[in-house]
Design a protein around this motif. Sequence first.
Motif, PDB file in Angstrom:
ATOM      1  N   LYS A  11      31.192  19.847  46.861  1.00 55.74           N
ATOM      2  CA  LYS A  11      31.316  20.736  45.713  1.00 55.74           C
ATOM      3  C   LYS A  11      30.851  21.794  45.920  1.00 55.74           C
ATOM      4  N   MET A  12      29.594  21.987  46.662  1.00 55.22           N
ATOM      5  CA  MET A  12      29.150  23.793  46.806  1.00 55.22           C
ATOM      6  C   MET A  12      30.314  24.465  47.487  1.00 55.22           C
ATOM      7  N   GLU A  13      30.956  23.845  48.571  1.00 56.09           N
ATOM      8  CA  GLU A  13      31.997  24.649  49.345  1.00 56.09           C
ATOM      9  C   GLU A  13      32.891  25.283  48.324  1.00 56.09           C
ATOM     10  N   ALA A  14      33.616  24.159  47.464  1.00 56.54           N
ATOM     11  CA  ALA A  14      34.494  24.881  46.514  1.00 56.54           C
ATOM     12  C   ALA A  14      33.863  25.707  45.381  1.00 56.54           C
ATOM     13  N   LEU A  15      32.585  25.484  44.996  1.00 58.51           N
ATOM     14  CA  LEU A  15      31.942  26.405  44.036  1.00 58.51           C
ATOM     15  C   LEU A  15      31.689  27.891  44.676  1.00 58.51           C
ATOM     16  N   THR A  16      31.179  27.867  45.691  1.00 65.25           N
ATOM     17  CA  THR A  16      30.914  29.251  46.400  1.00 65.25           C
ATOM     18  C   THR A  16      32.134  30.002  46.704  1.00 65.25           C
ATOM     19  N   SER A  17      33.127  29.316  47.038  1.00 62.51           N
ATOM     20  CA  SER A  17      34.369  29.739  47.384  1.00 62.51           C
ATOM     21  C   SER A  17      35.158  30.471  46.055  1.00 62.51           C
ATOM     22  N   PHE A  18      34.701  29.703  45.061  1.00 59.95           N
ATOM     23  CA  PHE A  18      35.301  30.261  43.744  1.00 59.95           C
ATOM     24  C   PHE A  18      34.333  31.274  43.543  1.00 59.95           C
ATOM     25  N   ILE A  19      33.011  31.401  43.623  1.00 60.60           N
ATOM     26  CA  ILE A  19      32.220  32.568  43.389  1.00 60.60           C
ATOM     27  C   ILE A  19      32.621  33.772  44.052  1.00 60.60           C
ATOM     28  N   LYS A  20      32.737  33.373  45.172  1.00 61.56           N
ATOM     29  CA  LYS A  20      33.291  34.735  46.195  1.00 61.56           C
ATOM     30  C   LYS A  20      34.138  35.653  45.596  1.00 61.56           C
ATOM     31  N   ASP A  21      35.299  35.122  44.873  1.00 60.75           N
ATOM     32  CA  ASP A  21      35.985  36.107  44.105  1.00 60.75           C
ATOM     33  C   ASP A  21      35.872  36.483  42.829  1.00 60.75           C
ATOM     34  N   ARG A  22      34.402  36.397  42.528  1.00 58.88           N
ATOM     35  CA  ARG A  22      33.972  36.759  41.255  1.00 58.88           C
ATOM     36  C   ARG A  22      32.720  37.807  41.299  1.00 58.88           C
ATOM     37  N   PRO A  23      33.274  39.314  41.094  1.00 57.26           N
ATOM     38  CA  PRO A  23      32.299  40.236  41.568  1.00 57.26           C
ATOM     39  C   PRO A  23      31.198  40.344  40.314  1.00 57.26           C
ATOM     40  N   MET A  24      31.396  39.797  39.294  1.00 60.14           N
ATOM     41  CA  MET A  24      30.176  39.804  38.157  1.00 60.14           C
ATOM     42  C   MET A  24      29.132  39.106  38.460  1.00 60.14           C
ATOM     43  N   VAL A  25      29.399  38.245  39.467  1.00 57.82           N
ATOM     44  CA  VAL A  25      28.166  37.569  39.897  1.00 57.82           C
ATOM     45  C   VAL A  25      27.267  38.419  41.025  1.00 57.82           C
ATOM     46  N   LYS A  26      26.125  38.511  40.666  1.00 61.27           N
ATOM     47  CA  LYS A  26      25.382  39.664  41.357  1.00 61.27           C
ATOM     48  C   LYS A  26      23.945  38.899  41.703  1.00 61.27           C
TER      49      LYS A  26
END
Length: 423
Positions: free
Chosen positions: A170-185
């Motif tokens: 699940k974390m593999e999927a979640l961090t792969s998704f977050i990778k493309d969200r620049p607003m997460v800092k």
Amino acid sequence: MAPSTFTRRHFARIATWAVAGLALSRQALAQNQKPALKGQVVKIAVIEPLSGLMGSVGTSLLKSYQYLAEQFSASNPAGVRFEIVGFDNKLSPSETLGALKSAMDQDIRFIAQGTGSAPALALINAIEKHNQRNPGKEVLYLNHAATDPELTGSNCSYWHFRFEADTAMKMEALTSFIKDRPMVKKVYLINQNYSSGIQIAEAAKVGLRDKRPDITIVGDDRHPLAQIRDFAPYMAKVRASGADTIITGSWGTDLSLLIKAAEESGWKGSFYTYYAVVAGTPTALRQVDDNRVFQVAYSHYNMGGQMNVWMKEFQKRFNEDFYTHGVALVFELLSKSIHQAQSAEVIRVAEQMEGAKFKGFNGLVEMRKSDHQLQQPLFVTVWTSVSAQVPYSAEGTGKTFAPVREFTAEEVSRPSTCRMSRP
């Protein structure tokens, strides 16, 4: 010439009778097998917290098993009838072992559990010992929700099959998704203080470091499981840290109360969760703005097809959501395996289950033979208002989780570390 001709004809007749007799024997055997399975009762013990702070989670799971037992009893290739027997483990490993003994005393051979990895580990160890000491009376553990990777890793067992994706997948999927969200800092980690919660936090650190090294982890808190009534102190720390994102694997009332505290504090960041659909949490999310809460799971509210039919009927009958969709995968594989084995004997069913591939409600899935970890797609969804495209209203809130990205089983699969001993 005559005796020779007679002999040839005689043996030809004998051969013809033998072939016909063999065909009749096979037909009779097949006919005898069908009645042996048709209508046979297969009992499943569902061991979950049916009381206490997480009681609503366990009772909802029990209803899910009871409902799907009806559906699959009405139609399954083996023709068997499923019967569910519930046991309250109060979320305790010791109570879980007591429930297991009670189930085995009632000659129940299939054990289902998923709420909590500590009870899951207790089951794996106890069933492993029981089966070694009692050949012919084996018990099988069907895990629909406990996600500690070590349950199919260093603690793997031939007698344990997991239908949920583990925390690392699940974390593999979640961090792969977050990778493309620049607003997460700036990320704050809040998780329950037991094996699964600890592993979620560690997996998040590794995944973010590898995929988004620019993200700063500004906090890492672990709280007692099902004991905290007020998460305001935790949210005060989140606000002070400047975090724009919380990643949490907390579930049940813990997540509901955390979200409540976040709203009351005025924090406007985003949640990335594992279990925001669990009973009570959607209601806690009712006032949360759209597009602020995400979830990673093997399913979602708006799957369509047969799952949509089951969800609507379940909600109508029980006035609550059916959200543990993995229970359907349990029945799907168990039914097929009993049919293929032409037996409900645990050792023969287990032989059919491992390595099995079939089309589930969420796509093509495989029960990996090396560790009995189901390989399946995962979905990232976002909390938003219902619409024609995503019509399911979670707990009657007018909101739903809508899919925003799907990951294939291959994309989220993790290498097997299991060293399994087979009977």
